[in-house]
Write an enzyme that holds these catalytic residues in place. Structure first.
Site, PDB file in Angstrom:
ATOM      1  N   GLU A  63       0.885  -1.172   0.000  1.00  0.00           N
ATOM      2  CA  GLU A  63       0.000   0.000   0.000  1.00  0.00           C
ATOM      3  C   GLU A  63       0.914   1.210   0.000  1.00  0.00           C
ATOM      4  O   GLU A  63       1.546   1.525   1.004  1.00  0.00           O
ATOM      5  CB  GLU A  63      -0.921  -0.033   1.231  1.00  0.00           C
ATOM      6  N   CYS A  97      -1.602   9.263   2.285  1.00  0.00           N
ATOM      7  CA  CYS A  97      -1.374   8.733   0.939  1.00  0.00           C
ATOM      8  C   CYS A  97      -2.591   8.918   0.040  1.00  0.00           C
ATOM      9  O   CYS A  97      -2.463   8.976  -1.177  1.00  0.00           O
ATOM     10  CB  CYS A  97      -0.983   7.264   1.005  1.00  0.00           C
TER      11      CYS A  97
END
Length: 290
Positions: A63, A97
């Site tokens: 991720e 993110c």
């Protein structure tokens, strides 16, 4: 770990290993007895982990980073779209993110959206995170502060128009890692629109027509999240399906621990959450008896 021990898990099922940098990471990601590696981190770190995993063919879940677009369509309600865009781009001080740090606005409403976005960003209160009125707190550390300042400077050097904020610290906050919430009018090929900054810096990009909006939104090496502001639910769904992103949110910040989470392109490999997240730690086996 105290909670895990109290829950009764046997010793050694879960361990915490402290370390920073390559020595610890390289051992864990190359060791033949480790069958699966799952990380949350930068794309650069993810590439190192992927390379380290090749020799033993470890299963990996990555991720990674993002440069997520917030596409404001020309039928969007102005006030709602601006609030949505600022929230998507600047929660956790932009240190996320999934932050929607590229705001795409239609040219036929460029003036009004630039004005309202500028006013919203400039009006954010920066200060002590323990103060309930604070909306932007300090960054993680001084290195990150310096990094964000270098991106703002790069944007200005490349011709970005500063619509709000800019270089330096907010007035009255000369101590600590405080950054002025910044909004820059740019083109999608400028550094601040291409690279993940991880701070309170937003880029606003003007487009002509829905097709160009989708093209600009997808013109990035990343594909973690995307956001769409629209007054037409069906149109929002149509545009969302054209966006190269693992998650798309329409007209608001929503989420689910049961829905898959992960990225397209250089935003990662695999999915977390729900059945998808569990399956990433399993191997399927077929057994036949004659």
């Amino acid at each position: 770990m105290d909670a895990i021990a109290e829950a009764g898990l046997p010793a050694g099922v879960i361990n915490v290993v402290f370390g920073k940098g390559d020595p610890v990471g390289n051992v864990l990601t190359t060791h033949p007895d480790i069958a699966k590696v799952s990380i949350t981190g930068s794309t650069a770190t993810g590439k190192v982990v992927a390379r380290n995993a090749v020799d033993s063919m470890k299963r990996i879940t990555l991720e990674l980073g993002g440069k997520s677009p917030t596409v404001i369509l020309d039928d969007a309600d102005q006030a709602q779209a601006v609030a949505f865009a600022v929230q998507a781009g600047l929660f956790n001080n932009g240190q996320a993110c999934v932050a929607g740090t590229r705001i795409l606005i239609p040219r036929n409403r460029e003036t009004e959206f630039k004005h309202e976005l500028s006013k919203a960003v400039a009006g954010l209160k920066v200060g002590d995170p323990r103060d309930g009125d604070t909306m932007i707190g300090p960054l993680l550390d001084r290195d990150q502060y310096d990094r964000v300042q270098s991106y703002i400077r790069a944007g200005i050097d490349e011709g970005a128009e500063v619509l709000a904020g800019g270089l330096g610290q907010p007035q009255g906050l000369d101590k600590g890692n405080y950054v002025r919430p910044t909004l820059l009018a740019v083109t999608n090929n400028q550094t601040v629109a291409r690279e993940e900054i991880f701070g309170p810096v937003l880029s606003v990009i003007t487009y002509d027509g829905e097709d160009e909006a989708v093209a600009v939104a997808n013109d990035t090496p990343y594909g973690l999240s995307a956001y769409v502001a629209t007054g037409d639910a069906a149109r929002g769904q149509r545009v969302a399906r054209r966006l190269q992103a693992g998650r798309v949110m329409i007209n608001g910040i929503v989420g689910s621990q049961e829905a898959p989470f992960g990225g397209f392109k250089q935003s990662g490999l695999g999915r977390e959450f729900g059945a998808w997240g569990i399956s990433a730690f399993l191997e399927e086996q077929a057994v036949f008896t004659v």
